[in-house]
Write a protein that holds these residues in place. Sequence first.
Motif, PDB file in Angstrom:
ATOM      1  N   UNK A  14      -0.481   0.877  -4.242  1.00  0.00           N
ATOM      2  CA  UNK A  14      -1.196  -0.978  -4.924  1.00  0.00           C
ATOM      3  C   UNK A  14      -2.682  -0.619  -4.219  1.00  0.00           C
ATOM      4  N   UNK A  15      -3.756  -0.268  -5.218  1.00  0.00           N
ATOM      5  CA  UNK A  15      -5.358  -0.324  -4.402  1.00  0.00           C
ATOM      6  C   UNK A  15      -5.467  -0.981  -4.086  1.00  0.00           C
ATOM      7  N   UNK A  16      -6.261  -1.598  -3.325  1.00  0.00           N
ATOM      8  CA  UNK A  16      -7.145  -2.194  -1.863  1.00  0.00           C
ATOM      9  C   UNK A  16      -7.215  -3.800  -2.853  1.00  0.00           C
TER      10      UNK A  16
ATOM     11  N   UNK B 221      -7.951  -4.177   4.576  1.00  0.00           N
ATOM     12  CA  UNK B 221      -8.197  -3.562   5.092  1.00  0.00           C
ATOM     13  C   UNK B 221      -8.103  -3.147   6.803  1.00  0.00           C
TER      14      UNK B 221
ATOM     15  N   UNK C 191       0.959  -1.635   0.014  1.00  0.00           N
ATOM     16  CA  UNK C 191      -0.046   0.312  -0.195  1.00  0.00           C
ATOM     17  C   UNK C 191       0.462   0.967  -0.044  1.00  0.00           C
TER      18      UNK C 191
ATOM     19  N   UNK D  18     -11.323  -6.229   2.361  1.00  0.00           N
ATOM     20  CA  UNK D  18     -12.292  -6.087   4.127  1.00  0.00           C
ATOM     21  C   UNK D  18     -10.899  -6.686   4.536  1.00  0.00           C
TER      22      UNK D  18
END
Lengths: 259, 200
Positions: B162-164, B179, B157, B176
């Motif tokens: 990079x995106x989730x 995160x 990240x 989830x």
Amino acid sequence: MNNQDNRAKTECERKEDLMDYLYGEFSAEQEKSFKKHLLECISCQKEVNEFRAVSTSLKAWHVEGSPNVSLSEIVGETVKKQLPTVATARSVREIISELVAALPAWFRYSSAFAAACSLLLVLMATLNTEVRYDKNGFSFQVALFSKDTAESPTQIDKKQVETLAREMITQMVAEKQEQIKQELEIQISALNKELSEKNSAQLSRVTLELKTEQRERLQRALLELERQKNKKPSEFEDDPFNLWGSLDIKTGDRNTTNN
Amino acid sequence: MSEAILQSWSDSFVELSDNEIIERTLNGEPEAFNLLIRRWERQIYNLAFRMLGKEEDAHDICQETFFSAYRHLSKFRGDAKFSSWIYRIALNCCHTHLRSRSGTNLSLEQQYEDLGYEPTTTVESINETMQRGQVAGLVKKALMGLPPDMREVIIMKEYQDMKFHEIADVLGIPISTVKTRLYTGLNQMKQRLGYLKAAL
């Protein structure tokens, strides 16, 4: 102190939203909504500030350099050949050169000798060669055109000598060819035998290596299975995309992560 | 002259997508794989360096990753992203490497608690009072002390940007979970940085 911190954080359950907001992955509407929440939630406000500071700290660590990896460095020629490749067209000359190079030296030289003898005979016939053996000794004569003179007794002798010489050379060539043929057969049979021995030895070695490798793999797999018994099943298991499907890459330290 | 030819050959590949290069490699142009290496080696090296903390280890992982990718190229699914695939291979190599040197997880938090240090320093003050080089040193130590599953998420990240959903794709876990790991990881980083600064 940590426990106090944790208690403070559990007051707000919007941890995932906090991450989305922090890394700008909210839509405009979601962001607006979360900003509204931030005004009311002291816990989230505090965490946003702290995490931003952590993020700033993290950015201080730069990694310089590059590995400069190349295909030839990481992959040997043998491995390269394992990939399917398109065969390139080769000329007839290249194929013949390769074939000649593959032949044993003795075969190449004896063939060349036979070819040279045949060429010599052809030349002798073309150039009306005369080979004579009389009281003056051995003589050899070459002429472009044959003489059409009447035959003298000496010429009869000449003809006989010539025939004899021809027969002699023909016999020599035939003998040489026979000898080469025999040698060739012996060599081929020896080569066949050697090749067969080599193949069987290689086959045994490869079989042995394969068995050892299989045994090692089995042991490793059993060890891995043993290790994973007490762990949570990996989320990768159902993913055929994962090359190391059987290896758990993320549960290793899970027990320590939830401290 | 030969360099010019090589350059022009290389240029002809620049516009190709990763999947097209893979297709060419598999169809008898193994040298095309070099372009994929050029394209991704820096990211893989950075990821490995931050996962393992050592330059030589990162270099080894980088080689191992591309070697594995090359050997298993025919198994690559065309509908997936090459970047996700190569990151996953690299991370698997890193984890294998970390397992082989078990016991190097520092658990700094525990150590400094045992020593009686207090994380009185906030991360904000670290950034304000310390020089960039010093902060980098602290960050490296703190990151190395994190459990690998949190470390990899933070690295992807914060450093790989990079995106989730991309991280979730690489790791094969729900978004989830990504995160949550990031949240816990950042919390631990905050504490570790505080302890490390206090211990200086």
